[in-house]
Design a protein around this motif. Sequence first.
Motif, mmCIF file in Angstrom:
data_model
loop_
_atom_site.group_PDB
_atom_site.id
_atom_site.type_symbol
_atom_site.label_atom_id
_atom_site.label_comp_id
_atom_site.label_asym_id
_atom_site.label_seq_id
_atom_site.Cartn_x
_atom_site.Cartn_y
_atom_site.Cartn_z
ATOM 1 N N ASP A 64 0.835 -1.205 0.000
ATOM 2 C CA ASP A 64 0.000 0.000 0.000
ATOM 3 C C ASP A 64 0.871 1.258 0.000
ATOM 4 O O ASP A 64 0.622 2.206 -0.757
ATOM 5 C CB ASP A 64 -0.925 0.017 1.220
ATOM 6 N N MET A 65 1.882 1.275 0.845
ATOM 7 C CA MET A 65 2.757 2.447 0.932
ATOM 8 C C MET A 65 3.533 2.634 -0.368
ATOM 9 O O MET A 65 3.705 3.762 -0.845
ATOM 10 C CB MET A 65 3.722 2.300 2.100
ATOM 11 N N GLN A 66 3.980 1.542 -0.972
ATOM 12 C CA GLN A 66 4.696 1.650 -2.241
ATOM 13 C C GLN A 66 3.777 2.201 -3.321
ATOM 14 O O GLN A 66 4.178 3.029 -4.149
ATOM 15 C CB GLN A 66 5.239 0.286 -2.662
ATOM 16 N N GLY A 67 2.529 1.754 -3.309
ATOM 17 C CA GLY A 67 1.554 2.263 -4.266
ATOM 18 C C GLY A 67 1.296 3.748 -4.082
ATOM 19 O O GLY A 67 1.154 4.495 -5.056
ATOM 20 N N LEU A 68 1.237 4.209 -2.827
ATOM 21 C CA LEU A 68 1.030 5.626 -2.554
ATOM 22 C C LEU A 68 2.221 6.462 -3.025
ATOM 23 O O LEU A 68 2.040 7.537 -3.614
ATOM 24 C CB LEU A 68 0.807 5.842 -1.054
ATOM 25 N N TRP A 69 3.433 5.979 -2.779
ATOM 26 C CA TRP A 69 4.628 6.700 -3.234
ATOM 27 C C TRP A 69 4.588 6.895 -4.750
ATOM 28 O O TRP A 69 4.842 7.997 -5.263
ATOM 29 C CB TRP A 69 5.894 5.938 -2.845
ATOM 30 N N GLU A 70 4.264 5.835 -5.478
ATOM 31 C CA GLU A 70 4.249 5.918 -6.947
ATOM 32 C C GLU A 70 3.124 6.818 -7.447
ATOM 33 O O GLU A 70 3.296 7.561 -8.410
ATOM 34 C CB GLU A 70 4.115 4.518 -7.540
ATOM 35 N N ALA A 71 1.961 6.753 -6.785
ATOM 36 C CA ALA A 71 0.818 7.565 -7.225
ATOM 37 C C ALA A 71 1.081 9.052 -7.014
ATOM 38 O O ALA A 71 0.738 9.883 -7.856
ATOM 39 C CB ALA A 71 -0.444 7.136 -6.475
ATOM 40 N N LEU A 72 1.708 9.412 -5.892
ATOM 41 C CA LEU A 72 1.926 10.820 -5.574
ATOM 42 C C LEU A 72 3.057 11.442 -6.385
ATOM 43 O O LEU A 72 3.133 12.668 -6.487
ATOM 44 C CB LEU A 72 2.227 10.982 -4.080
ATOM 45 N N GLN A 73 3.907 10.614 -6.981
ATOM 46 C CA GLN A 73 5.043 11.142 -7.743
ATOM 47 C C GLN A 73 4.595 12.027 -8.900
ATOM 48 O O GLN A 73 5.258 13.010 -9.230
ATOM 49 C CB GLN A 73 5.892 9.988 -8.284
ATOM 50 N N THR A 74 3.478 11.680 -9.521
ATOM 51 C CA THR A 74 3.012 12.436 -10.696
ATOM 52 C C THR A 74 1.755 13.250 -10.405
ATOM 53 O O THR A 74 1.129 13.765 -11.330
ATOM 54 C CB THR A 74 2.724 11.460 -11.852
ATOM 55 N N ALA A 75 1.382 13.378 -9.135
ATOM 56 C CA ALA A 75 0.148 14.088 -8.781
ATOM 57 C C ALA A 75 0.336 15.596 -8.846
ATOM 58 O O ALA A 75 1.338 16.131 -8.376
ATOM 59 C CB ALA A 75 -0.304 13.684 -7.389
ATOM 60 N N ARG A 76 -0.644 16.294 -9.418
ATOM 61 C CA ARG A 76 -0.612 17.754 -9.432
ATOM 62 C C ARG A 76 -0.822 18.292 -8.020
ATOM 63 O O ARG A 76 -0.252 19.304 -7.637
ATOM 64 C CB ARG A 76 -1.688 18.302 -10.360
ATOM 65 N N SER A 77 -1.680 17.613 -7.267
ATOM 66 C CA SER A 77 -1.949 17.992 -5.879
ATOM 67 C C SER A 77 -1.812 16.746 -5.017
ATOM 68 O O SER A 77 -2.778 16.002 -4.830
ATOM 69 C CB SER A 77 -3.360 18.580 -5.745
ATOM 70 N N PRO A 78 -0.606 16.477 -4.495
ATOM 71 C CA PRO A 78 -0.401 15.281 -3.687
ATOM 72 C C PRO A 78 -1.376 15.154 -2.524
ATOM 73 O O PRO A 78 -1.875 14.061 -2.241
ATOM 74 C CB PRO A 78 1.043 15.443 -3.191
ATOM 75 N N ALA A 79 -1.675 16.271 -1.855
ATOM 76 C CA ALA A 79 -2.598 16.225 -0.714
ATOM 77 C C ALA A 79 -3.999 15.817 -1.152
ATOM 78 O O ALA A 79 -4.655 14.992 -0.504
ATOM 79 C CB ALA A 79 -2.630 17.585 -0.021
ATOM 80 N N GLY A 80 -4.461 16.389 -2.264
ATOM 81 C CA GLY A 80 -5.790 16.052 -2.760
ATOM 82 C C GLY A 80 -5.887 14.600 -3.180
ATOM 83 O O GLY A 80 -6.880 13.917 -2.881
ATOM 84 N N LEU A 81 -4.856 14.118 -3.879
ATOM 85 C CA LEU A 81 -4.865 12.723 -4.315
ATOM 86 C C LEU A 81 -4.793 11.782 -3.115
ATOM 87 O O LEU A 81 -5.460 10.745 -3.082
ATOM 88 C CB LEU A 81 -3.692 12.454 -5.252
ATOM 89 N N LEU A 82 -3.993 12.153 -2.117
ATOM 90 C CA LEU A 82 -3.870 11.308 -0.928
ATOM 91 C C LEU A 82 -5.206 11.207 -0.196
ATOM 92 O O LEU A 82 -5.578 10.139 0.298
ATOM 93 C CB LEU A 82 -2.798 11.864 0.003
ATOM 94 N N MET A 83 -5.965 12.300 -0.153
ATOM 95 C CA MET A 83 -7.288 12.261 0.470
ATOM 96 C C MET A 83 -8.205 11.299 -0.279
ATOM 97 O O MET A 83 -8.980 10.549 0.324
ATOM 98 C CB MET A 83 -7.904 13.661 0.488
ATOM 99 N N ALA A 84 -8.099 11.296 -1.610
ATOM 100 C CA ALA A 84 -8.905 10.376 -2.413
ATOM 101 C C ALA A 84 -8.507 8.926 -2.129
ATOM 102 O O ALA A 84 -9.369 8.038 -2.031
ATOM 103 C CB ALA A 84 -8.744 10.696 -3.895
#
Length: 272
Positions: A133-153
Amino acid sequence: SRRGIAAMGRKRNVESGTKGNDPTCPAGHTLKRRVADGAFECDTCSVDLLEGCCFYGCEPCDYSLCGGCYVKLATGTLEAPQQSQDPAAAGAPQASTIDPDVADLCDHYAIEDRIMLLLNEAMKGRQSTFASDMQGLWEALQTARSPAGLLMAKIRHMKEGTFVGKVEPPPEVARVVKQYRLDDDAKTKLTDFILKRPKTAKEDLHEIERRLENCGKPSAVVMTMIVAIQKGGPLPEMRASAPHRDYGEVRGGGSRPGAGDRDRGGGGGGDG
Protein backbone atom coordinates in the motif's frame (compact mmCIF):
# COMPACT_ATOMS: atom_id res chain seq x y z
CA SER A 1 -15.00 11.71 9.13
CA ARG A 2 -15.65 15.19 10.46
CA ARG A 3 -12.75 17.54 10.86
CA GLY A 4 -12.22 20.19 13.50
CA ILE A 5 -13.24 23.70 12.48
CA ALA A 6 -12.83 25.52 15.77
CA ALA A 7 -10.34 27.92 14.21
CA MET A 8 -12.44 28.54 11.14
CA GLY A 9 -14.32 31.79 10.60
CA ARG A 10 -14.61 35.00 8.69
CA LYS A 11 -11.90 37.61 8.88
CA ARG A 12 -12.43 40.18 11.59
CA ASN A 13 -11.79 43.86 11.22
CA VAL A 14 -8.95 44.52 13.65
CA GLU A 15 -10.15 48.03 14.53
CA SER A 16 -13.91 47.46 14.87
CA GLY A 17 -13.96 43.77 15.74
CA THR A 18 -16.72 43.15 13.20
CA LYS A 19 -16.58 40.28 10.75
CA GLY A 20 -15.68 40.94 7.15
CA ASN A 21 -17.40 39.56 4.06
CA ASP A 22 -14.98 36.81 3.11
CA PRO A 23 -15.22 33.41 4.85
CA THR A 24 -11.84 31.83 5.46
CA CYS A 25 -10.22 28.46 6.11
CA PRO A 26 -8.83 27.66 9.59
CA ALA A 27 -5.52 29.24 8.56
CA GLY A 28 -7.23 32.53 7.64
CA HIS A 29 -7.04 32.21 3.84
CA THR A 30 -10.04 33.47 1.90
CA LEU A 31 -12.14 30.64 0.48
CA LYS A 32 -12.52 30.79 -3.30
CA ARG A 33 -15.21 29.34 -5.53
CA ARG A 34 -13.80 26.34 -7.41
CA VAL A 35 -14.93 23.54 -9.68
CA ALA A 36 -13.98 20.06 -8.53
CA ASP A 37 -11.52 18.42 -10.95
CA GLY A 38 -11.23 15.25 -8.91
CA ALA A 39 -12.34 13.65 -5.65
CA PHE A 40 -13.09 16.14 -2.87
CA GLU A 41 -14.99 16.05 0.42
CA CYS A 42 -16.54 18.81 2.51
CA ASP A 43 -14.33 19.23 5.57
CA THR A 44 -17.37 20.03 7.72
CA CYS A 45 -20.23 17.70 6.77
CA SER A 46 -18.12 15.10 4.87
CA VAL A 47 -20.41 15.16 1.83
CA ASP A 48 -18.71 14.04 -1.40
CA LEU A 49 -17.94 16.88 -3.84
CA LEU A 50 -18.25 15.15 -7.20
CA GLU A 51 -16.11 16.05 -10.19
CA GLY A 52 -17.56 19.05 -12.01
CA CYS A 53 -19.56 20.46 -9.09
CA CYS A 54 -18.86 23.84 -7.48
CA PHE A 55 -17.51 24.24 -3.97
CA TYR A 56 -15.49 26.71 -1.93
CA GLY A 57 -11.93 25.91 -0.96
CA CYS A 58 -8.43 26.90 0.02
CA GLU A 59 -5.94 25.17 -2.26
CA PRO A 60 -2.79 25.74 -0.13
CA CYS A 61 -4.50 24.08 2.87
CA ASP A 62 -6.46 21.52 0.84
CA TYR A 63 -9.57 22.77 2.68
CA SER A 64 -13.01 22.44 1.10
CA LEU A 65 -16.60 23.39 1.94
CA CYS A 66 -19.80 22.46 0.14
CA GLY A 67 -22.18 25.26 -0.82
CA GLY A 68 -24.44 24.68 2.17
CA CYS A 69 -21.67 24.85 4.75
CA TYR A 70 -20.16 27.88 3.00
CA VAL A 71 -23.46 29.77 3.34
CA LYS A 72 -23.68 28.80 7.03
CA LEU A 73 -20.13 30.00 7.55
CA ALA A 74 -20.82 33.27 5.74
CA THR A 75 -23.92 33.91 7.87
CA GLY A 76 -22.29 32.87 11.12
CA THR A 77 -24.56 29.86 11.67
CA LEU A 78 -22.00 27.10 11.13
CA GLU A 79 -21.54 25.16 14.34
CA ALA A 80 -18.20 23.62 15.23
CA PRO A 81 -18.25 19.92 16.15
CA GLN A 82 -17.55 18.93 19.73
CA GLN A 83 -13.86 18.77 20.42
CA SER A 84 -12.23 15.66 21.88
CA GLN A 85 -11.65 15.73 25.62
CA ASP A 86 -8.32 13.99 25.18
CA PRO A 87 -5.59 16.63 25.68
CA ALA A 88 -3.32 14.72 23.33
CA ALA A 89 -5.82 15.27 20.51
CA ALA A 90 -5.26 19.01 20.57
CA GLY A 91 -2.35 20.62 18.81
CA ALA A 92 0.24 18.84 16.70
CA PRO A 93 0.21 15.03 16.53
CA GLN A 94 2.71 13.26 18.73
CA ALA A 95 5.57 11.75 16.76
CA SER A 96 5.33 8.46 18.68
CA THR A 97 1.77 7.88 17.42
CA ILE A 98 2.62 8.19 13.72
CA ASP A 99 4.05 5.25 11.79
CA PRO A 100 7.55 6.17 10.51
CA ASP A 101 6.68 5.16 6.93
CA VAL A 102 3.56 7.33 7.00
CA ALA A 103 5.52 10.24 8.46
CA ASP A 104 8.24 9.86 5.80
CA LEU A 105 5.70 9.95 2.96
CA CYS A 106 3.87 12.97 4.35
CA ASP A 107 7.10 14.84 5.07
CA HIS A 108 8.40 14.24 1.53
CA TYR A 109 5.22 15.63 -0.07
CA ALA A 110 4.62 18.33 2.58
CA ILE A 111 1.29 16.81 3.60
CA GLU A 112 -0.39 18.64 6.46
CA ASP A 113 -0.84 17.03 9.86
CA ARG A 114 -4.59 16.41 9.67
CA ILE A 115 -4.22 14.37 6.47
CA MET A 116 -1.23 12.53 7.92
CA LEU A 117 -3.38 11.53 10.91
CA LEU A 118 -6.14 10.27 8.62
CA LEU A 119 -3.66 8.20 6.61
CA ASN A 120 -2.06 6.84 9.76
CA GLU A 121 -5.46 5.76 11.08
CA ALA A 122 -6.42 4.15 7.77
CA MET A 123 -3.16 2.21 7.57
CA LYS A 124 -3.62 0.73 11.05
CA GLY A 125 -6.21 -1.62 9.62
CA ARG A 126 -4.12 -2.60 6.59
CA GLN A 127 -1.14 -4.34 8.20
CA SER A 128 -1.33 -7.34 5.87
CA THR A 129 -0.87 -5.10 2.81
CA PHE A 130 1.00 -2.23 4.50
CA ALA A 131 4.21 -2.45 2.45
CA SER A 132 2.51 -2.71 -0.95
CA ASP A 133 0.00 0.00 0.00
CA MET A 134 2.76 2.45 0.93
CA GLN A 135 4.70 1.65 -2.24
CA GLY A 136 1.55 2.26 -4.27
CA LEU A 137 1.03 5.63 -2.55
CA TRP A 138 4.63 6.70 -3.23
CA GLU A 139 4.25 5.92 -6.95
CA ALA A 140 0.82 7.57 -7.22
CA LEU A 141 1.93 10.82 -5.57
CA GLN A 142 5.04 11.14 -7.74
CA THR A 143 3.01 12.44 -10.70
CA ALA A 144 0.15 14.09 -8.78
CA ARG A 145 -0.61 17.75 -9.43
CA SER A 146 -1.95 17.99 -5.88
CA PRO A 147 -0.40 15.28 -3.69
CA ALA A 148 -2.60 16.22 -0.71
CA GLY A 149 -5.79 16.05 -2.76
CA LEU A 150 -4.87 12.72 -4.32
CA LEU A 151 -3.87 11.31 -0.93
CA MET A 152 -7.29 12.26 0.47
CA ALA A 153 -8.91 10.38 -2.41
CA LYS A 154 -6.73 7.33 -1.71
CA ILE A 155 -7.69 7.41 1.98
CA ARG A 156 -11.35 7.48 0.97
CA HIS A 157 -10.77 4.47 -1.29
CA MET A 158 -9.25 2.65 1.67
CA LYS A 159 -12.36 3.31 3.73
CA GLU A 160 -14.54 2.11 0.85
CA GLY A 161 -12.44 -1.01 0.37
CA THR A 162 -11.50 -0.18 -3.23
CA PHE A 163 -7.87 0.87 -2.76
CA VAL A 164 -5.22 -1.32 -4.38
CA GLY A 165 -1.57 -0.74 -3.52
CA LYS A 166 1.50 -1.79 -5.46
CA VAL A 167 0.78 -5.25 -6.88
CA GLU A 168 2.09 -7.30 -9.75
CA PRO A 169 -0.29 -7.30 -12.72
CA PRO A 170 -2.35 -10.44 -13.38
CA PRO A 171 -1.01 -12.68 -16.18
CA GLU A 172 -3.33 -11.31 -18.88
CA VAL A 173 -2.54 -7.71 -17.94
CA ALA A 174 1.19 -8.52 -17.85
CA ARG A 175 0.89 -9.95 -21.36
CA VAL A 176 -0.73 -6.74 -22.66
CA VAL A 177 1.87 -4.60 -20.89
CA LYS A 178 4.71 -6.56 -22.46
CA GLN A 179 3.21 -6.91 -25.93
CA TYR A 180 2.39 -3.22 -26.32
CA ARG A 181 5.31 -1.93 -24.23
CA LEU A 182 3.19 0.18 -21.90
CA ASP A 183 5.05 2.68 -19.74
CA ASP A 184 5.12 2.35 -15.95
CA ASP A 185 2.26 4.80 -15.38
CA ALA A 186 -0.03 3.00 -17.84
CA LYS A 187 0.97 -0.36 -16.36
CA THR A 188 0.08 0.77 -12.84
CA LYS A 189 -3.20 2.38 -13.87
CA LEU A 190 -4.29 -0.63 -15.96
CA THR A 191 -3.44 -3.10 -13.19
CA ASP A 192 -5.32 -1.03 -10.61
CA PHE A 193 -8.32 -0.62 -12.95
CA ILE A 194 -8.62 -4.34 -13.78
CA LEU A 195 -8.24 -5.47 -10.17
CA LYS A 196 -11.00 -3.11 -9.06
CA ARG A 197 -13.45 -4.53 -11.63
CA PRO A 198 -13.27 -8.33 -11.27
CA LYS A 199 -16.78 -8.88 -12.68
CA THR A 200 -16.02 -7.09 -15.95
CA ALA A 201 -12.22 -7.47 -16.03
CA LYS A 202 -12.16 -9.86 -19.01
CA GLU A 203 -14.49 -7.71 -21.11
CA ASP A 204 -12.73 -4.47 -20.13
CA LEU A 205 -9.31 -5.82 -21.06
CA HIS A 206 -10.67 -7.16 -24.35
CA GLU A 207 -12.07 -3.74 -25.34
CA ILE A 208 -8.81 -2.03 -24.37
CA GLU A 209 -6.63 -4.50 -26.28
CA ARG A 210 -8.76 -4.23 -29.42
CA ARG A 211 -7.87 -0.54 -29.59
CA LEU A 212 -4.18 -1.15 -28.95
CA GLU A 213 -3.72 -3.37 -31.99
CA ASN A 214 -3.44 -0.56 -34.51
CA CYS A 215 -2.39 2.46 -32.49
CA GLY A 216 0.86 4.36 -32.31
CA LYS A 217 0.57 5.52 -28.68
CA PRO A 218 -0.56 2.49 -26.65
CA SER A 219 0.05 4.00 -23.20
CA ALA A 220 -2.07 7.05 -24.02
CA VAL A 221 -4.83 4.84 -25.44
CA VAL A 222 -4.90 2.79 -22.22
CA MET A 223 -5.44 5.97 -20.18
CA THR A 224 -8.20 7.15 -22.53
CA MET A 225 -9.96 3.79 -22.42
CA ILE A 226 -9.85 3.57 -18.62
CA VAL A 227 -11.54 6.97 -18.33
CA ALA A 228 -14.13 6.11 -21.01
CA ILE A 229 -15.07 2.77 -19.44
CA GLN A 230 -15.33 4.28 -15.97
CA LYS A 231 -17.68 7.00 -17.23
CA GLY A 232 -19.84 4.44 -19.00
CA GLY A 233 -20.02 6.51 -22.18
CA PRO A 234 -19.30 5.50 -25.78
CA LEU A 235 -15.86 3.98 -26.28
CA PRO A 236 -13.34 5.45 -28.74
CA GLU A 237 -13.62 4.12 -32.28
CA MET A 238 -11.24 1.50 -33.60
CA ARG A 239 -8.29 2.77 -35.63
CA ALA A 240 -7.61 1.34 -39.06
CA SER A 241 -4.05 2.60 -39.41
CA ALA A 242 -0.99 0.39 -39.64
CA PRO A 243 0.44 -1.02 -36.40
CA HIS A 244 3.27 0.79 -34.64
CA ARG A 245 6.60 -0.25 -36.18
CA ASP A 246 8.06 -1.37 -32.85
CA TYR A 247 5.50 -4.06 -32.05
CA GLY A 248 3.16 -4.44 -35.01
CA GLU A 249 3.22 -7.54 -37.14
CA VAL A 250 4.78 -7.23 -40.55
CA ARG A 251 2.20 -8.58 -42.94
CA GLY A 252 2.91 -10.03 -46.36
CA GLY A 253 6.68 -9.99 -45.99
CA GLY A 254 7.21 -8.69 -49.54
CA SER A 255 9.15 -5.65 -50.60
CA ARG A 256 7.52 -2.48 -51.86
CA PRO A 257 6.00 -2.73 -55.35
CA GLY A 258 8.52 -1.82 -57.97
CA ALA A 259 11.38 -1.67 -55.50
CA GLY A 260 13.32 -4.36 -57.35
CA ASP A 261 12.52 -3.12 -60.83
CA ARG A 262 14.67 -0.02 -60.85
CA ASP A 263 17.49 -1.68 -62.83
CA ARG A 264 15.19 -3.38 -65.27
CA GLY A 265 14.62 -1.78 -68.58
CA GLY A 266 15.48 1.68 -67.49
CA GLY A 267 19.23 1.62 -67.77
CA GLY A 268 19.50 3.66 -70.93
CA GLY A 269 23.13 3.21 -71.93
CA GLY A 270 23.65 0.14 -73.97
CA ASP A 271 23.38 0.27 -77.67
CA GLY A 272 22.36 3.81 -78.25
